[in-house]
Scaffold this active site. Structure first.
Site, PDB file in Angstrom:
ATOM      1  N   HIS A  48       0.820  -1.209   0.000  1.00  0.00           N
ATOM      2  CA  HIS A  48       0.000   0.000   0.000  1.00  0.00           C
ATOM      3  C   HIS A  48       0.858   1.266   0.000  1.00  0.00           C
ATOM      4  O   HIS A  48       0.633   2.189  -0.786  1.00  0.00           O
ATOM      5  CB  HIS A  48      -0.929   0.005   1.227  1.00  0.00           C
ATOM      6  CG  HIS A  48      -1.701   1.267   1.364  1.00  0.00           C
ATOM      7  ND1 HIS A  48      -1.252   2.336   2.115  1.00  0.00           N
ATOM      8  CD2 HIS A  48      -2.858   1.667   0.796  1.00  0.00           C
ATOM      9  CE1 HIS A  48      -2.120   3.332   2.025  1.00  0.00           C
ATOM     10  NE2 HIS A  48      -3.108   2.947   1.234  1.00  0.00           N
ATOM     11  N   ARG A  86      29.639  -3.710 -16.745  1.00  0.00           N
ATOM     12  CA  ARG A  86      30.714  -4.306 -15.943  1.00  0.00           C
ATOM     13  C   ARG A  86      30.193  -5.468 -15.092  1.00  0.00           C
ATOM     14  O   ARG A  86      29.210  -5.314 -14.386  1.00  0.00           O
ATOM     15  CB  ARG A  86      31.304  -3.255 -15.002  1.00  0.00           C
ATOM     16  CG  ARG A  86      31.792  -1.985 -15.660  1.00  0.00           C
ATOM     17  CD  ARG A  86      32.339  -1.038 -14.591  1.00  0.00           C
ATOM     18  NE  ARG A  86      32.714   0.255 -15.118  1.00  0.00           N
ATOM     19  CZ  ARG A  86      31.897   1.301 -15.200  1.00  0.00           C
ATOM     20  NH1 ARG A  86      30.649   1.192 -14.787  1.00  0.00           N
ATOM     21  NH2 ARG A  86      32.318   2.454 -15.682  1.00  0.00           N
ATOM     22  N   ARG A 102      31.505  -6.643 -20.551  1.00  0.00           N
ATOM     23  CA  ARG A 102      32.917  -6.945 -20.343  1.00  0.00           C
ATOM     24  C   ARG A 102      33.048  -8.070 -19.339  1.00  0.00           C
ATOM     25  O   ARG A 102      32.531  -7.982 -18.219  1.00  0.00           O
ATOM     26  CB  ARG A 102      33.653  -5.694 -19.842  1.00  0.00           C
ATOM     27  CG  ARG A 102      35.172  -5.887 -19.748  1.00  0.00           C
ATOM     28  CD  ARG A 102      35.853  -4.623 -19.273  1.00  0.00           C
ATOM     29  NE  ARG A 102      35.562  -4.349 -17.873  1.00  0.00           N
ATOM     30  CZ  ARG A 102      35.894  -3.217 -17.249  1.00  0.00           C
ATOM     31  NH1 ARG A 102      36.490  -2.248 -17.914  1.00  0.00           N
ATOM     32  NH2 ARG A 102      35.616  -3.055 -15.969  1.00  0.00           N
ATOM     33  N   GLU A 134      43.408  -1.140 -24.372  1.00  0.00           N
ATOM     34  CA  GLU A 134      43.857  -0.433 -23.177  1.00  0.00           C
ATOM     35  C   GLU A 134      45.342  -0.629 -22.898  1.00  0.00           C
ATOM     36  O   GLU A 134      45.853  -0.192 -21.870  1.00  0.00           O
ATOM     37  CB  GLU A 134      43.024  -0.875 -21.963  1.00  0.00           C
ATOM     38  CG  GLU A 134      42.929  -2.369 -21.804  1.00  0.00           C
ATOM     39  CD  GLU A 134      41.831  -2.798 -20.835  1.00  0.00           C
ATOM     40  OE1 GLU A 134      41.403  -1.987 -20.007  1.00  0.00           O
ATOM     41  OE2 GLU A 134      41.405  -3.960 -20.930  1.00  0.00           O
ATOM     42  N   ASP A 166      43.147   2.882 -18.466  1.00  0.00           N
ATOM     43  CA  ASP A 166      44.315   1.997 -18.447  1.00  0.00           C
ATOM     44  C   ASP A 166      45.292   2.353 -19.564  1.00  0.00           C
ATOM     45  O   ASP A 166      46.510   2.259 -19.383  1.00  0.00           O
ATOM     46  CB  ASP A 166      43.872   0.536 -18.576  1.00  0.00           C
ATOM     47  CG  ASP A 166      43.426  -0.038 -17.232  1.00  0.00           C
ATOM     48  OD1 ASP A 166      43.448   0.719 -16.240  1.00  0.00           O
ATOM     49  OD2 ASP A 166      43.049  -1.218 -17.178  1.00  0.00           O
ATOM     50  N   CYS A 223      34.960   3.606 -23.742  1.00  0.00           N
ATOM     51  CA  CYS A 223      34.152   3.466 -22.535  1.00  0.00           C
ATOM     52  C   CYS A 223      34.887   3.979 -21.307  1.00  0.00           C
ATOM     53  O   CYS A 223      34.537   3.657 -20.188  1.00  0.00           O
ATOM     54  CB  CYS A 223      33.732   2.007 -22.325  1.00  0.00           C
ATOM     55  SG  CYS A 223      35.116   0.858 -22.248  1.00  0.00           S
TER      56      CYS A 223
END
Length: 802
Positions: A426, A516, A584, A686, A710, A757
């Site tokens: 409710h 991720r 990923r 990366e 990275d 990304c």
């Protein structure tokens, strides 16, 4: 008087009969006539008509008395409202029933007994003639009586139902919505009970109640009769099912959340007392879901049938609010009633409203967030409905649970916090309709907030709502996305938390450039996967006990990892379907893996985990290979069992071409074959070697995503977590930008998709413009920067065309 003016059987009713029998009964008739042939099960019953209600009032001569009682009604004065409501209810309840009305109700009941057995048990439900309108839900305003058996008890329940048209909350609600009290009549539904007291029951919405996401069915359920779920006295189990692939024949249960389900309502062994009673649920039963997967999917299929039928009837999309029950004697499922959803369906989806908390503290209380707003004010703990006159406008209402009697103060609250309840209780339903932030199911809100003078209630941080002490600063961003032009460059999102996915999907986007796994593993699994596979190596009794508790109900502990991971990814993939969601595979570093439960038994200490045992190097290594197989199994489940083939997979930190080949071969061995069932496998760019050899990597992978964080660290030879040299870290360094330009140019020449990304496009508009100038395929952004970056990139594209 003829029975056909007083009684109409459900099978004789349809939606057009709302003026005669109210929304609830008309809907039951419509479903029995139209949907039983399509396989939906609905118990039989009949309606005591609105004409019968008016006949009672006229024959008793009490209409003028009711008008007099209500002549000086003031719904803002709680005492005035209580007094007027009580007087009108007494007038109706004590009105003598005409003999022909009693006879008609009892004759119909005995006919129902011929169908189901002597003294059959029925539910006696109110059905108002103004019920279930598109902009007003009168649900819960009047009373329902369960487990009614015998002629005398049935007439008594009908009297109470008629009187309940004038409950305090119903009177207040009608005044708010502008309805005249005497223009609305009450019909009663008498329906065969489903013995869910011996099994389970609950509520279904064919739309997500929080985000308005249209492609998900939300099922809530608990043991026993459904009133505990509706009233919010239990924290129920929750299940989300994705409609598009369900209709294709898949099994897309994208989320299962176990509720605490401490109590259940059952039939009482009545000896002149109440027909139902509430009892505790054994601990072992609480730790199990109240429905199995086949039952969840069956209810979801029926929900889509019901929604499609009502939408077709209306000529526009019409999400539904449905009650269900499972009969404990036969194991059969039933739909008990259905009404239009009246909150999300009325919202303007083009206006995006984003609440952002600007200050942070440790929360005092957490629970299930209802909506996505933030509210703040003086905290007022109200123990019972008798104390609501002590509540002032703009305060935070803190209580155990609410029912419709609380609505006069709920609408003046800055926010609401309850100990009990789930998304369909409710408090949740009413707060959504009122637009008031609400947190339910805190379990200890009334005790934890005792003595707190002011509180901030935040529902803007995902599915978990937080209550903070004090009045914290927050901001509200409103954007009209109706006329937002889409750039040629694809604007995607970085998404880690599945709980935010349905809300984030409402922001104009082209999919998810980075989903991720780490957040899902951390928050929803918490256990190192090898500790599940090689449980015997975990020797600490406390850790073993913790793992056993989390994986309770799983014969094979590794299945817990697969299920939780699959559901997390599936919810994100469903939210953005059919757009690409690039998932990923896990990229924890060894120190992060070690922090998972049981991780110390499977991880070694490394001097520099950033460039250590991580990413692709783990997947084929004997020390992690079996755990990577679980990740593959979860992704197979998402794509093959749930039908979410928009989930594409991505390999992080792939140092060499040979390493890439090993991982792709291992994935194929585990059933994830590149190209099969449209599976695409991407690679993170990366490491400088990824850029230098991108043509070679392009022979193995379908596309690329640049991880600028990275790549910057490895190009500049620094650890950005080291405060001694972190000031040097900058993705805009010329060497980094040259590598990114080379990667984009070469990928475009190969005809391979390439996106980014990393954090940089979210933080630096000039960096986003640089990427567009290079010809990048997609930019994946943090959600809070999507709108402004979309506008900026569209302008950049215009400039480049000149």
């Amino acid at each position: 008087m003829s029975d056909d003016r007083l009684i109409i059987w459900f099978d004789e009713l349809q939606l057009a009969d709302i003026p005669q029998v109210g929304g609830k009964n008309a809907s039951l008739g419509e479903m029995r006539r139209e949907l039983i042939p399509k396989g939906v099960s609905i118990p039989d019953g009949y309606a005591v008509t609105a004409y019968a209600y008016r006949y009672l009032l006229e024959s008793a001569g009490i209409i003028d008395q009711i008008k007099t009682v209500l002549s000086d009604l003031d719904t803002h004065n709680i005492e005035n409202l209580k007094t007027r409501g009580h007087k009108v209810r007494e007038l109706i309840y004590n009105a003598p029933f005409p003999d022909d009305l009693s006879a008609a109700i009892i004759t119909a009941y005995r006919k129902l007994c011929e169908e189901y057995g002597e003294n059959t048990d029925v539910a006696v439900r109110s059905s108002a003639t103004a019920e279930d309108l598109p902009d007003a839900s009168f649900a819960g305003q009047q009373e329902t009586y369960l487990n009614i058996t015998g002629d005398e008890a049935l007439i008594e329940a009908c009297k109470r139902c008629f009187a309940s048209l004038f409950t305090d909350r119903a009177i207040s609600y009608r005044v708010d919505k502008g309805f005249d009290h005497l223009s609305i009549a009450l019909s009663i539904g008498v329906q065969k009970m489903v013995r869910s007291d011996l099994a389970a029951s609950g509520v279904i919405f064919s739309i997500d109640t929080e985000s308005g996401f249209k492609e998900a069915v939300l099922i809530t359920g608990a043991y026993g009769l459904g009133e505990t779920v509706v009233q919010g006295t239990v924290n129920p189990d929750e299940f989300y099912v994705f409609k598009p692939t369900l209709k294709q024949g898949y099994r897309p249960i994208v989320q299962k959340k176990l509720g605490t389900k401490e109590i259940k309502m059952i039939y009482a062994e009545r000896r002149g007392g109440e027909a139902t009673e509430t009892v505790s649920v054994p601990v072992e039963q609480r730790r199990k879901f109240c429905l199995n997967d086949d039952e969840i999917l069956q209810l979801a299929r029926w929900t889509t049938i019901i929604e499609d039928h009502y939408s077709q009837q209306a000529g526009y999309y019409k999400p539904m609010d449905i009650e269900w029950g499972k009969d404990g004697r036969t194991g059969e499922l039933f739909i008990l009633q259905a009404r239009p959803e009246t909150v999300q369906s009325q919202k303007d989806a083009s206006v995006l409203e984003n609440y952002i908390l600007l200050e942070h503290k440790n929360p005092l209380v957490t629970g299930t967030a209802v909506g996505s707003k933030i509210g703040a004010g003086p905290a007022n703990i109200i123990e019972s409905v008798e104390q609501i006159m002590n509540f002032k406008k703009g305060e935070v209402l803190v209580t155990d649970m609410t029912d419709p009697d609380w609505e006069p103060v709920m609408k003046i609250a800055a926010a609401i916090v309850t100990n009990k309840g789930g998304r369909t209780c409710h408090a949740a339903i009413v707060s959504r309709e009122l637009g008031v932030p609400c947190i339910v199911g805190t379990e200890n809100g009334t005790t934890a907030l005792k003595g707190v003078k002011e509180a901030t209630v935040s529902c803007a941080e995902g599915e978990i709502g937080n209550v903070y002490e004090g009045l914290l600063k927050f901001d509200v961003q409103r954007v009209d996305a109706k006329n937002l032009e889409r750039p040629k460059t694809m604007i995607m999102m970085n998404v880690g938390n599945p709980e935010n996915a349905f809300n984030l999907a409402a922001i104009p986007n082209d999919g998810v450039g980075l989903a991720r796994l780490e957040f899902i593993i951390n928050q929803f699994i918490s256990i190192h996967p090898m500790a599940l596979i090689q449980f015997d190596k975990v020797t600490d009794p406390a850790i073993r006990e913790k793992i056993a508790a989390l994986t309770h109900g799983y014969d094979n502990r590794a299945d817990f990892f697969v299920d939780k991971l699959a559901q997390g990814v599936a919810k994100i993939a469903a939210a953005f379907y059919p757009n690409d969601v690039i998932v990923r595979m896990s990229d924890f570093k060894s120190n992060e893996y070690k922090n998972l439960i049981g991780g110390q038994y499977f991880e070694m200490d490394e001097e520099n985990p950033m460039i250590g045992f991580r990413g692709a190097s783990r997947y084929y290594d004997e020390r992690y290979r079996d755990a990577f197989a679980l990740e593959c199994e979860a992704m197979k489940k998402v794509r093959n069992e749930m039908g979410l083939v928009n989930a594409k997979l991505m390999i992080p930190f792939c140092r060499t071409v040979e390493e890439g080949k090993k991982v792709v071969a291992l994935m194929a061995e585990k059933g994830l074959v590149r190209g099969k069932n449209n599976l695409e496998i991407y690679m993170m760019v990366e490491i400088p070697s990824n850029v230098i050899l991108i043509e070679e990597f392009g022979k193995i992978f379908d596309g690329f995503s640049i991880g600028s964080n990275d790549l910057t660290q490895l190009t500049l030879g620094l650890d950005r977590d080291s405060f001694l040299i972190s000031h040097i870290f900058d993705e805009r360094n010329q060497a980094v930008m040259d590598l990114i330009r080379i990667a984009i140019t070469k990928a475009n020449k190969m005809g391979k998709k390439i996106g980014i990304c990393g954090q940089a496009p979210s933080d630096y508009p000039e960096f986003a413009r640089f990427l567009v100038e290079c010809g990048i395929s997609s930019i994946s952004l943090n959600s809070d920067t999507v709108i402004k970056t979309t506008i900026d990139i569209k302008e950049t594209e215009r400039t480049l065309r000149k």
